[in-house]
Scaffold this motif. Structure first.
Motif, PDB file in Angstrom:
ATOM      1  N   GLU A  74       0.805  -1.216   0.000  1.00 37.60           N
ATOM      2  CA  GLU A  74       0.000   0.000   0.000  1.00 37.60           C
ATOM      3  C   GLU A  74       0.843   1.274   0.000  1.00 37.60           C
ATOM      4  O   GLU A  74       0.424   2.305  -0.541  1.00 37.60           O
ATOM      5  N   THR A  75       2.016   1.211   0.598  1.00 32.28           N
ATOM      6  CA  THR A  75       2.837   2.429   0.731  1.00 32.28           C
ATOM      7  C   THR A  75       4.143   2.371  -0.056  1.00 32.28           C
ATOM      8  O   THR A  75       4.912   3.325  -0.035  1.00 32.28           O
ATOM      9  N   SER A  76       4.398   1.272  -0.732  1.00 29.17           N
ATOM     10  CA  SER A  76       5.610   1.171  -1.548  1.00 29.17           C
ATOM     11  C   SER A  76       5.550   2.190  -2.682  1.00 29.17           C
ATOM     12  O   SER A  76       4.485   2.448  -3.262  1.00 29.17           O
ATOM     13  N   ASP A  77       6.674   2.798  -3.001  1.00 30.76           N
ATOM     14  CA  ASP A  77       6.764   3.841  -4.027  1.00 30.76           C
ATOM     15  C   ASP A  77       5.948   5.080  -3.661  1.00 30.76           C
ATOM     16  O   ASP A  77       5.527   5.843  -4.527  1.00 30.76           O
ATOM     17  N   LYS A  78       5.732   5.274  -2.368  1.00 28.79           N
ATOM     18  CA  LYS A  78       5.051   6.470  -1.883  1.00 28.79           C
ATOM     19  C   LYS A  78       5.909   7.131  -0.799  1.00 28.79           C
ATOM     20  O   LYS A  78       6.845   6.526  -0.273  1.00 28.79           O
ATOM     21  N   PHE A  79       5.539   8.345  -0.475  1.00 29.30           N
ATOM     22  CA  PHE A  79       6.210   9.072   0.596  1.00 29.30           C
ATOM     23  C   PHE A  79       5.160   9.582   1.576  1.00 29.30           C
ATOM     24  O   PHE A  79       4.065   9.996   1.175  1.00 29.30           O
ATOM     25  N   ALA A  80       5.502   9.531   2.858  1.00 29.32           N
ATOM     26  CA  ALA A  80       4.603  10.012   3.902  1.00 29.32           C
ATOM     27  C   ALA A  80       5.052  11.398   4.356  1.00 29.32           C
ATOM     28  O   ALA A  80       6.227  11.608   4.650  1.00 29.32           O
ATOM     29  N   ILE A  81       4.111  12.342   4.408  1.00 26.15           N
ATOM     30  CA  ILE A  81       4.412  13.712   4.826  1.00 26.15           C
ATOM     31  C   ILE A  81       3.630  14.013   6.093  1.00 26.15           C
ATOM     32  O   ILE A  81       2.400  13.854   6.138  1.00 26.15           O
ATOM     33  N   TYR A  82       4.363  14.428   7.117  1.00 29.73           N
ATOM     34  CA  TYR A  82       3.751  14.738   8.416  1.00 29.73           C
ATOM     35  C   TYR A  82       4.595  15.820   9.075  1.00 29.73           C
ATOM     36  O   TYR A  82       5.829  15.796   8.992  1.00 29.73           O
ATOM     37  N   SER A  83       3.951  16.760   9.717  1.00 30.56           N
ATOM     38  CA  SER A  83       4.658  17.943  10.220  1.00 30.56           C
ATOM     39  C   SER A  83       5.205  17.800  11.636  1.00 30.56           C
ATOM     40  O   SER A  83       5.865  18.719  12.128  1.00 30.56           O
ATOM     41  N   ASP A  84       4.964  16.646  12.302  1.00 31.60           N
ATOM     42  CA  ASP A  84       5.378  16.535  13.707  1.00 31.60           C
ATOM     43  C   ASP A  84       5.910  15.137  14.023  1.00 31.60           C
ATOM     44  O   ASP A  84       5.493  14.514  14.991  1.00 31.60           O
ATOM     45  N   TRP A  85       6.854  14.659  13.212  1.00 33.71           N
ATOM     46  CA  TRP A  85       7.453  13.356  13.498  1.00 33.71           C
ATOM     47  C   TRP A  85       8.212  13.393  14.826  1.00 33.71           C
ATOM     48  O   TRP A  85       8.349  12.373  15.495  1.00 33.71           O
ATOM     49  N   GLY A  86       8.728  14.552  15.198  1.00 28.14           N
ATOM     50  CA  GLY A  86       9.473  14.677  16.454  1.00 28.14           C
ATOM     51  C   GLY A  86       8.594  14.809  17.678  1.00 28.14           C
ATOM     52  O   GLY A  86       9.110  14.889  18.794  1.00 28.14           O
ATOM     53  N   ARG A  87       7.276  14.852  17.489  1.00 26.66           N
ATOM     54  CA  ARG A  87       6.293  14.918  18.584  1.00 26.66           C
ATOM     55  C   ARG A  87       6.508  16.118  19.494  1.00 26.66           C
ATOM     56  O   ARG A  87       6.406  16.016  20.717  1.00 26.66           O
ATOM     57  N   LYS A  88       6.757  17.249  18.912  1.00 25.86           N
ATOM     58  CA  LYS A  88       6.904  18.472  19.696  1.00 25.86           C
ATOM     59  C   LYS A  88       5.547  19.077  20.018  1.00 25.86           C
ATOM     60  O   LYS A  88       5.370  19.701  21.055  1.00 25.86           O
ATOM     61  N   THR A  89       4.594  18.933  19.104  1.00 23.12           N
ATOM     62  CA  THR A  89       3.268  19.514  19.306  1.00 23.12           C
ATOM     63  C   THR A  89       2.308  18.522  19.944  1.00 23.12           C
ATOM     64  O   THR A  89       1.592  18.853  20.890  1.00 23.12           O
ATOM     65  N   TRP A  90       2.311  17.299  19.429  1.00 25.41           N
ATOM     66  CA  TRP A  90       1.411  16.261  19.927  1.00 25.41           C
ATOM     67  C   TRP A  90       2.204  15.103  20.506  1.00 25.41           C
ATOM     68  O   TRP A  90       3.271  14.763  20.000  1.00 25.41           O
ATOM     69  N   LYS A  91       1.664  14.500  21.542  1.00 26.49           N
ATOM     70  CA  LYS A  91       2.359  13.407  22.207  1.00 26.49           C
ATOM     71  C   LYS A  91       2.448  12.181  21.320  1.00 26.49           C
ATOM     72  O   LYS A  91       3.443  11.457  21.328  1.00 26.49           O
ATOM     73  N   ASN A  92       1.405  11.941  20.532  1.00 23.20           N
ATOM     74  CA  ASN A  92       1.362  10.779  19.644  1.00 23.20           C
ATOM     75  C   ASN A  92       1.198  11.235  18.205  1.00 23.20           C
ATOM     76  O   ASN A  92       0.614  12.290  17.922  1.00 23.20           O
ATOM     77  N   ILE A  93       1.700  10.417  17.290  1.00 20.93           N
ATOM     78  CA  ILE A  93       1.555  10.695  15.866  1.00 20.93           C
ATOM     79  C   ILE A  93       0.158  10.270  15.428  1.00 20.93           C
ATOM     80  O   ILE A  93      -0.266   9.138  15.681  1.00 20.93           O
ATOM     81  N   MET A  94      -0.557  11.179  14.777  1.00 22.83           N
ATOM     82  CA  MET A  94      -1.917  10.891  14.322  1.00 22.83           C
ATOM     83  C   MET A  94      -1.884  10.423  12.871  1.00 22.83           C
ATOM     84  O   MET A  94      -1.562  11.202  11.971  1.00 22.83           O
ATOM     85  N   ARG A  95      -2.198   9.175  12.679  1.00 24.57           N
ATOM     86  CA  ARG A  95      -2.141   8.596  11.336  1.00 24.57           C
ATOM     87  C   ARG A  95      -3.075   9.325  10.371  1.00 24.57           C
ATOM     88  O   ARG A  95      -2.772   9.445   9.183  1.00 24.57           O
ATOM     89  N   SER A  96      -4.180   9.842  10.887  1.00 25.73           N
ATOM     90  CA  SER A  96      -5.144  10.521  10.018  1.00 25.73           C
ATOM     91  C   SER A  96      -4.565  11.783   9.393  1.00 25.73           C
ATOM     92  O   SER A  96      -5.074  12.258   8.363  1.00 25.73           O
ATOM     93  N   LYS A  97      -3.513  12.347  10.007  1.00 29.16           N
ATOM     94  CA  LYS A  97      -2.908  13.572   9.494  1.00 29.16           C
ATOM     95  C   LYS A  97      -1.692  13.305   8.606  1.00 29.16           C
ATOM     96  O   LYS A  97      -1.065  14.248   8.111  1.00 29.16           O
ATOM     97  N   ILE A  98      -1.331  12.050   8.418  1.00 31.12           N
ATOM     98  CA  ILE A  98      -0.218  11.700   7.529  1.00 31.12           C
ATOM     99  C   ILE A  98      -0.724  11.671   6.092  1.00 31.12           C
ATOM    100  O   ILE A  98      -1.735  11.026   5.797  1.00 31.12           O
ATOM    101  N   THR A  99      -0.043  12.370   5.221  1.00 33.18           N
ATOM    102  CA  THR A  99      -0.414  12.414   3.808  1.00 33.18           C
ATOM    103  C   THR A  99       0.564  11.576   2.995  1.00 33.18           C
ATOM    104  O   THR A  99       1.774  11.808   3.042  1.00 33.18           O
ATOM    105  N   PHE A 100       0.039  10.609   2.261  1.00 26.56           N
ATOM    106  CA  PHE A 100       0.873   9.777   1.393  1.00 26.56           C
ATOM    107  C   PHE A 100       0.785  10.297  -0.034  1.00 26.56           C
ATOM    108  O   PHE A 100      -0.305  10.566  -0.547  1.00 26.56           O
ATOM    109  N   MET A 101       1.959  10.432  -0.658  1.00 27.07           N
ATOM    110  CA  MET A 101       2.025  10.907  -2.043  1.00 27.07           C
ATOM    111  C   MET A 101       2.840   9.947  -2.894  1.00 27.07           C
ATOM    112  O   MET A 101       3.793   9.316  -2.410  1.00 27.07           O
ATOM    113  N   ASP A 102       2.471   9.875  -4.165  1.00 24.41           N
ATOM    114  CA  ASP A 102       3.193   9.011  -5.094  1.00 24.41           C
ATOM    115  C   ASP A 102       4.550   9.595  -5.441  1.00 24.41           C
ATOM    116  O   ASP A 102       4.752  10.821  -5.392  1.00 24.41           O
ATOM    117  N   LYS A 103       5.449   8.713  -5.793  1.00 19.14           N
ATOM    118  CA  LYS A 103       6.788   9.138  -6.216  1.00 19.14           C
ATOM    119  C   LYS A 103       6.696   9.889  -7.540  1.00 19.14           C
ATOM    120  O   LYS A 103       5.864   9.568  -8.403  1.00 19.14           O
TER     121      LYS A 103
END
Length: 424
Positions: A127-156
């Protein structure tokens, strides 16, 4: 006899993250975020990063009108895009650009994406091969947990018309299509290290020295002292803390705390005691000379950081030589950094040329995407102007001639005969 090769731990570990369908960027999936924080805390590292950014972006495109072209509905120009990706290229050795297409399979808009926000899709996940995931808080500075619903997957990124058509159909039509991501990465199916990864520990060291110096100032450079005093009785205001085993500070302790600090250096503290046995005793104790130790450490750390970024030291911490010789050294340093960053400028030019040849309009009719390097003669101009003005002022002054000659020889590096001829 047994021999073995010492194992050197990898700087980053890339592991599949089945929860999000990505490859983790190090064990905590926050390597670029950690590096950004360390660079921000290190003045030398930040200066080196800025210098590399400036030289990679150069003086903009050779085609002056090209930089003014707007490439999305938010007003992003090609010049601003160049500065943004040059900054990422200077630190991470890579960059990311988001593109979207129109119904004619031509690029309709171009957007900059922060390199630290991108993660590679898991190559073993269909499902995610040849795609890239974009998320603004991988370091968890804003939110304690990563919210999968806010991750955007884009094609290569792939401008092939058939590939785009398949991606649009898989997304459910043009309305739901999110476009593609051009992810420039010097590594293949892996994440790159930052430019000065070999010395990132020195970023932390320099930040620690800065904190130490700040602590010395805020405590008024007071020597380390031990306070001996009689054991005080339990006071009324400690009754609420007995259960916790903690005593509230006495008034003396509060006064001593206020007494410390740069702003309190001129204050006088008065201590009252009933008898000689109750008199508090302040006794300093000898410690290592931290000032000298930190000074030598700071110099060596700074030198290693500059070397790690491959930036000539004359552009970061110029030697205090005469104005004339310093101009020559800076000119050579500019030429050296231009040579070091030339491959980066070529990579940016080629990437942008390959991208915008699929743009819906021709924004560069000449086809010239070359980036102008920083001119080396600026060092001569700046240093020459300053030195020339200072020398003229010296020659026109009322100082005795021997003094003028001595200043020209020892301050500006002229030979004795040259100095005498100038003062004749």
């Amino acid at each position: 006899m047994k021999t073995y090769l010492p194992q050197i731990e990898r700087r980053i570990l890339v592991r599949p993250n089945q929860t999000f369908g990505i490859l983790n960027y190090d064990m905590d999936n926050a390597y670029p975020q950690r590096m950004l924080e360390l660079v921000a805390q290190s003045p030398t590292a930040k200066d080196c990063w800025n210098k590399r950014t400036k030289f990679i972006g150069g003086n903009g495109f050779e085609e002056a009108a090209l930089g003014k072209q707007i490439v999305n509905d938010k007003g992003l120009t090609v010049a601003k895009l160049l500065k943004a990706i040059a900054k990422d290229k200077a630190l991470f050795s890579g960059f990311a650009i988001h593109v979207n297409y129109n119904a004619n399979f031509k690029i309709a808009s171009v957007n900059y994406v922060k390199f630290e926000d991108v993660r590679i899709g898991d190559t073993d996940n269909t499902e995610t091969s040849d795609k890239f995931a974009i998320y603004s808080d991988w370091g968890r500075k804003t939110w304690k947990n990563i919210m999968r619903s806010k991750i955007t997957f884009m094609d290569k990124y792939n401008p092939n018309e058939l590939v785009i058509k398949q991606q649009v159909e898989a997304a459910g039509g043009w309305e739901k299509y999110k476009g593609q991501l051009l992810y420039f990465n010097p590594e293949i199916n892996d994440y790159p290290l930052i430019e000065a990864d070999s010395v990132w520990e020195d970023f932390e060291t320099e930040a620690g020295i800065k904190i130490f110096n700040n602590r010395e100032v805020t405590t008024g450079f007071l020597p380390s002292t031990m306070l001996f005093m009689q054991s005080r009785r339990k006071e009324a205001d400690n009754s609420s803390n007995i259960a916790h085993g903690v005593d509230a500070p006495s008034q003396l302790e509060k006064d001593l705390g206020i007494f410390q600090g740069a702003k309190s250096a001129q204050k006088i503290i008065v201590i009252e005691y009933e008898d000689e046995s109750a008199k508090p005793e302040f006794q300093p104790y000898a410690i290592q000379n931290n000032d000298k130790l930190f000074e030598s450490t700071e110099r060596s750390v700074e030198a290693r950081i500059i070397k790690g970024f491959s930036v000539p030291k004359e552009l970061i911490n110029a030697e205090k030589t005469s104005g004339l010789s310093n101009g020559s050294e800076k000119k050579q340093a500019i030429s050296e950094l231009n040579d070091n960053t030339a491959p980066d400028r070529v990579e940016l030019s080629e990437a942008l040329a390959g991208l915008f040849c699929h743009y819906h309009t021709d924004i560069n009719q000449t086809g010239n995407w070359s980036i102008t390097p920083i001119p080396a003669n600026i060092a001569d101009e700046v240093a020459g102007i300053k030195a020339g003005a200072a020398i003229n002022q010296l020659l026109q002054s009322t100082l005795p001639t021997p003094n003028k000659i001595a200043a020209l020889v020892y301050a500006y590096g002229f030979k004795q005969a040259e100095a005498e001829a100038m003062c004749a």
